[in-house]
Design a protein around this motif. Structure first.
Motif, PDB file in Angstrom:
ATOM      1  N   TYR A 113       0.835  -1.205   0.000  1.00 58.61           N
ATOM      2  CA  TYR A 113       0.000   0.000   0.000  1.00 58.61           C
ATOM      3  C   TYR A 113       0.873   1.259   0.000  1.00 58.61           C
ATOM      4  O   TYR A 113       0.696   2.165  -0.818  1.00 58.61           O
ATOM      5  CB  TYR A 113      -0.913  -0.052   1.223  1.00 58.61           C
ATOM      6  N   CYS A 114       1.825   1.327   0.925  1.00 59.21           N
ATOM      7  CA  CYS A 114       2.702   2.506   1.017  1.00 59.21           C
ATOM      8  C   CYS A 114       3.573   2.644  -0.226  1.00 59.21           C
ATOM      9  O   CYS A 114       3.788   3.764  -0.716  1.00 59.21           O
ATOM     10  CB  CYS A 114       3.570   2.419   2.270  1.00 59.21           C
ATOM     11  N   ASP A 115       4.077   1.532  -0.723  1.00 59.64           N
ATOM     12  CA  ASP A 115       4.897   1.566  -1.941  1.00 59.64           C
ATOM     13  C   ASP A 115       4.095   2.099  -3.117  1.00 59.64           C
ATOM     14  O   ASP A 115       4.599   2.878  -3.929  1.00 59.64           O
ATOM     15  CB  ASP A 115       5.425   0.165  -2.271  1.00 59.64           C
ATOM     16  N   PHE A 116       2.832   1.690  -3.209  1.00 62.19           N
ATOM     17  CA  PHE A 116       1.990   2.158  -4.305  1.00 62.19           C
ATOM     18  C   PHE A 116       1.737   3.659  -4.206  1.00 62.19           C
ATOM     19  O   PHE A 116       1.864   4.390  -5.199  1.00 62.19           O
ATOM     20  CB  PHE A 116       0.664   1.415  -4.333  1.00 62.19           C
ATOM     21  N   LEU A 117       1.369   4.144  -3.032  1.00 57.14           N
ATOM     22  CA  LEU A 117       1.096   5.577  -2.874  1.00 57.14           C
ATOM     23  C   LEU A 117       2.303   6.416  -3.259  1.00 57.14           C
ATOM     24  O   LEU A 117       2.162   7.515  -3.815  1.00 57.14           O
ATOM     25  CB  LEU A 117       0.685   5.890  -1.438  1.00 57.14           C
ATOM     26  N   ALA A 118       3.496   5.890  -2.993  1.00 61.49           N
ATOM     27  CA  ALA A 118       4.721   6.623  -3.317  1.00 61.49           C
ATOM     28  C   ALA A 118       4.952   6.754  -4.822  1.00 61.49           C
ATOM     29  O   ALA A 118       5.731   7.594  -5.265  1.00 61.49           O
ATOM     30  CB  ALA A 118       5.930   5.950  -2.662  1.00 61.49           C
ATOM     31  N   THR A 119       4.273   5.938  -5.621  1.00 62.62           N
ATOM     32  CA  THR A 119       4.433   6.018  -7.082  1.00 62.62           C
ATOM     33  C   THR A 119       3.530   7.081  -7.703  1.00 62.62           C
ATOM     34  O   THR A 119       3.704   7.438  -8.870  1.00 62.62           O
ATOM     35  CB  THR A 119       4.091   4.668  -7.752  1.00 62.62           C
ATOM     36  N   LEU A 120       2.568   7.598  -6.952  1.00 63.29           N
ATOM     37  CA  LEU A 120       1.603   8.550  -7.501  1.00 63.29           C
ATOM     38  C   LEU A 120       2.207   9.945  -7.616  1.00 63.29           C
ATOM     39  O   LEU A 120       2.912  10.404  -6.716  1.00 63.29           O
ATOM     40  CB  LEU A 120       0.351   8.609  -6.616  1.00 63.29           C
ATOM     41  N   ASN A 121       1.923  10.616  -8.727  1.00 62.79           N
ATOM     42  CA  ASN A 121       2.332  12.008  -8.892  1.00 62.79           C
ATOM     43  C   ASN A 121       1.413  12.868  -8.040  1.00 62.79           C
ATOM     44  O   ASN A 121       0.196  12.874  -8.245  1.00 62.79           O
ATOM     45  CB  ASN A 121       2.221  12.419 -10.360  1.00 62.79           C
ATOM     46  N   PRO A 122       1.961  13.615  -7.067  1.00 62.39           N
ATOM     47  CA  PRO A 122       1.113  14.384  -6.151  1.00 62.39           C
ATOM     48  C   PRO A 122       0.172  15.356  -6.858  1.00 62.39           C
ATOM     49  O   PRO A 122      -0.925  15.634  -6.359  1.00 62.39           O
ATOM     50  CB  PRO A 122       2.120  15.139  -5.279  1.00 62.39           C
ATOM     51  N   ASP A 123       0.581  15.872  -8.010  1.00 62.84           N
ATOM     52  CA  ASP A 123      -0.209  16.898  -8.690  1.00 62.84           C
ATOM     53  C   ASP A 123      -1.186  16.344  -9.721  1.00 62.84           C
ATOM     54  O   ASP A 123      -1.950  17.099 -10.327  1.00 62.84           O
ATOM     55  CB  ASP A 123       0.723  17.916  -9.364  1.00 62.84           C
ATOM     56  N   ASP A 124      -1.173  15.032  -9.927  1.00 58.43           N
ATOM     57  CA  ASP A 124      -2.135  14.431 -10.853  1.00 58.43           C
ATOM     58  C   ASP A 124      -3.514  14.343 -10.195  1.00 58.43           C
ATOM     59  O   ASP A 124      -3.640  14.388  -8.966  1.00 58.43           O
ATOM     60  CB  ASP A 124      -1.690  13.026 -11.260  1.00 58.43           C
ATOM     61  N   LYS A 125      -4.526  14.186 -11.015  1.00 56.03           N
ATOM     62  CA  LYS A 125      -5.895  14.043 -10.523  1.00 56.03           C
ATOM     63  C   LYS A 125      -6.046  12.709  -9.807  1.00 56.03           C
ATOM     64  O   LYS A 125      -5.641  11.671 -10.313  1.00 56.03           O
ATOM     65  CB  LYS A 125      -6.891  14.125 -11.680  1.00 56.03           C
ATOM     66  N   ALA A 126      -6.647  12.744  -8.624  1.00 58.82           N
ATOM     67  CA  ALA A 126      -6.882  11.528  -7.851  1.00 58.82           C
ATOM     68  C   ALA A 126      -8.087  10.776  -8.400  1.00 58.82           C
ATOM     69  O   ALA A 126      -9.007  11.376  -8.953  1.00 58.82           O
ATOM     70  CB  ALA A 126      -7.117  11.872  -6.382  1.00 58.82           C
ATOM     71  N   GLU A 127      -8.071   9.467  -8.239  1.00 63.00           N
ATOM     72  CA  GLU A 127      -9.194   8.650  -8.684  1.00 63.00           C
ATOM     73  C   GLU A 127     -10.468   8.996  -7.907  1.00 63.00           C
ATOM     74  O   GLU A 127     -11.564   9.018  -8.462  1.00 63.00           O
ATOM     75  CB  GLU A 127      -8.860   7.173  -8.506  1.00 63.00           C
ATOM     76  N   PHE A 128     -10.292   9.264  -6.613  1.00 62.49           N
ATOM     77  CA  PHE A 128     -11.432   9.614  -5.767  1.00 62.49           C
ATOM     78  C   PHE A 128     -11.218  11.000  -5.170  1.00 62.49           C
ATOM     79  O   PHE A 128     -10.133  11.305  -4.658  1.00 62.49           O
ATOM     80  CB  PHE A 128     -11.621   8.594  -4.645  1.00 62.49           C
ATOM     81  N   GLU A 137     -13.267  17.065  -7.483  1.00 62.38           N
ATOM     82  CA  GLU A 137     -12.020  16.583  -8.085  1.00 62.38           C
ATOM     83  C   GLU A 137     -10.881  16.991  -7.161  1.00 62.38           C
ATOM     84  O   GLU A 137     -10.804  18.132  -6.721  1.00 62.38           O
ATOM     85  CB  GLU A 137     -11.823  17.195  -9.471  1.00 62.38           C
ATOM     86  N   SER A 138     -10.006  16.051  -6.852  1.00 60.84           N
ATOM     87  CA  SER A 138      -8.887  16.315  -5.944  1.00 60.84           C
ATOM     88  C   SER A 138      -7.571  15.894  -6.566  1.00 60.84           C
ATOM     89  O   SER A 138      -7.535  15.066  -7.484  1.00 60.84           O
ATOM     90  CB  SER A 138      -9.083  15.563  -4.612  1.00 60.84           C
ATOM     91  N   LYS A 139      -6.497  16.455  -6.054  1.00 57.45           N
ATOM     92  CA  LYS A 139      -5.153  16.051  -6.450  1.00 57.45           C
ATOM     93  C   LYS A 139      -4.729  14.837  -5.619  1.00 57.45           C
ATOM     94  O   LYS A 139      -5.242  14.610  -4.519  1.00 57.45           O
ATOM     95  CB  LYS A 139      -4.153  17.194  -6.228  1.00 57.45           C
ATOM     96  N   ASN A 140      -3.773  14.095  -6.130  1.00 59.19           N
ATOM     97  CA  ASN A 140      -3.299  12.916  -5.397  1.00 59.19           C
ATOM     98  C   ASN A 140      -2.759  13.263  -4.011  1.00 59.19           C
ATOM     99  O   ASN A 140      -2.940  12.486  -3.064  1.00 59.19           O
ATOM    100  CB  ASN A 140      -2.206  12.200  -6.202  1.00 59.19           C
ATOM    101  N   TRP A 141      -2.100  14.416  -3.884  1.00 54.79           N
ATOM    102  CA  TRP A 141      -1.525  14.755  -2.578  1.00 54.79           C
ATOM    103  C   TRP A 141      -2.622  14.875  -1.518  1.00 54.79           C
ATOM    104  O   TRP A 141      -2.414  14.472  -0.367  1.00 54.79           O
ATOM    105  CB  TRP A 141      -0.695  16.037  -2.628  1.00 54.79           C
ATOM    106  N   PHE A 142      -3.801  15.379  -1.911  1.00 54.92           N
ATOM    107  CA  PHE A 142      -4.891  15.518  -0.952  1.00 54.92           C
ATOM    108  C   PHE A 142      -5.528  14.154  -0.673  1.00 54.92           C
ATOM    109  O   PHE A 142      -5.897  13.847   0.462  1.00 54.92           O
ATOM    110  CB  PHE A 142      -5.917  16.511  -1.480  1.00 54.92           C
ATOM    111  N   HIS A 143      -5.633  13.336  -1.703  1.00 53.19           N
ATOM    112  CA  HIS A 143      -6.138  11.977  -1.503  1.00 53.19           C
ATOM    113  C   HIS A 143      -5.235  11.206  -0.533  1.00 53.19           C
ATOM    114  O   HIS A 143      -5.721  10.522   0.377  1.00 53.19           O
ATOM    115  CB  HIS A 143      -6.198  11.235  -2.839  1.00 53.19           C
ATOM    116  N   ILE A 144      -3.926  11.324  -0.713  1.00 58.97           N
ATOM    117  CA  ILE A 144      -2.979  10.622   0.156  1.00 58.97           C
ATOM    118  C   ILE A 144      -3.069  11.165   1.585  1.00 58.97           C
ATOM    119  O   ILE A 144      -3.023  10.402   2.559  1.00 58.97           O
ATOM    120  CB  ILE A 144      -1.543  10.740  -0.394  1.00 58.97           C
ATOM    121  N   ALA A 145      -3.211  12.496   1.710  1.00 56.36           N
ATOM    122  CA  ALA A 145      -3.362  13.094   3.037  1.00 56.36           C
ATOM    123  C   ALA A 145      -4.635  12.599   3.705  1.00 56.36           C
ATOM    124  O   ALA A 145      -4.669  12.347   4.913  1.00 56.36           O
ATOM    125  CB  ALA A 145      -3.367  14.617   2.928  1.00 56.36           C
TER     126      ALA A 145
END
Length: 278
Positions: A113-128, A137-145
């Motif tokens: 799970y943690c390894d996968f999150l680290a592959t996401l571009n923080p500024d890309d659009k999040a799936e959820f 619509e949210s950015k990946n950094w907010f989804h991860i937070a």
């Protein structure tokens, strides 16, 4: 005045997991059966819910496999009801798992799970999107937070149940939780009437004191600093704030344990705010 910055919790996620593993490995048989702030959930139920979060993230976001999807979601309430159903089904099915198996599965899935999150571009659009913050619509950094707040508050529910809650109130762990959760404030206050340049200050008091501000400029905007005198200041203890935002404390109790200086009506609105899908 300064606006909030992007939140980066990637490095904290695996550390937070390790703290969870150590905590669970030290629990007695009786501890696993203790009730938590989560309605009808014991410590074991919260632990398997955390496991579900790992597995669903990997299945959906990494592998593109969504399994069950709602037939119709026309409102926030519809989505919450669907998620509550999934959570209840999972908790019931995992009654047959032993604590040792749960810990092993948390370790295996947690690393992936943690390894996968680290592959996401923080500024890309999040799936959820982060719906409780009012975002479509949210950015990946907010989804991860947001994922961090989920892991933080569920671990804290376990810790509170077994009397080990103080460590997560340390600044390193608690500040990211608060910084993420308060992003819901503008959305939560969207229907609250304000006057031009009104300023409301929210101060969280405890091991670390931190303030955020809502400023009215044709709508409420969130800031991390301001030299302007607020028309209202709300002071909330750190051991209460996370319970308020996760429906773990009654509104009346939260208000009685806090302080509102100035406009009472403006200040009390925060005690209805939640930063979870509930």
């Amino acid at each position: 005045m300064k606006k909030p910055e992007q939140i980066d919790v990637i490095a904290l996620m695996p550390e937070l997991d390790k703290m969870l593993f150590k905590l669970l490995e030290g629990l007695s048989v009786e501890d696993w059966e203790k009730p938590t702030l989560a309605p009808n959930w014991k410590v074991k139920d919260v632990a398997v819910h955390l496991l579900d979060g790992n597995l669903r993230t990997l299945s959906m976001l990494r592998d593109g496999y969504y399994g069950e999807t709602p037939e119709s979601v026309n409102s926030h309430e519809d989505l919450v009801n669907f998620l509550n159903g999934l959570n209840a089904d999972w908790v019931k099915a995992t009654k047959r798992l032993s604590p040792k198996v749960i810990i092993q599965l948390l370790k295996i899935s947690g690393k992936e799970y943690c390894d996968f999150l680290a592959t996401l571009n923080p500024d890309d659009k999040a799936e959820f999107s982060v719906a409780w913050a009012g975002e479509n619509e949210s950015k990946n950094w907010f989804h991860i937070a947001r994922e961090y707040t989920e892991k933080w508050h569920h671990q804290q529910q376990i810790r509170l149940a077994v009397g080990e809650e103080k460590v997560l109130l340390e600044e390193k762990w608690y500040l990211p939780y608060l910084d993420t959760s308060v992003r819901a404030l503008p959305h939560h206050y969207r229907k609250v009437e304000g006057k031009d340049k009104d300023l409301v200050k929210f101060t969280f008091c405890g091991q670390t004191e931190k303030s955020w501000f809502l400023y009215f400029n044709k709508g409420w905007e969130l800031y991390t600093s301001s030299s302007q005198e607020p028309i209202c200041e709300v002071k909330i203890r750190d051991d209460c704030a996370w319970k308020i935002f996760t429906k773990g404390m009654r509104r009346e109790e939260a208000i009685s344990n806090s302080e509102i200086i100035g406009d009472i009506k403006l200040g009390e609105k925060i005690f209805d705010m939640i930063a979870v899908m509930a």
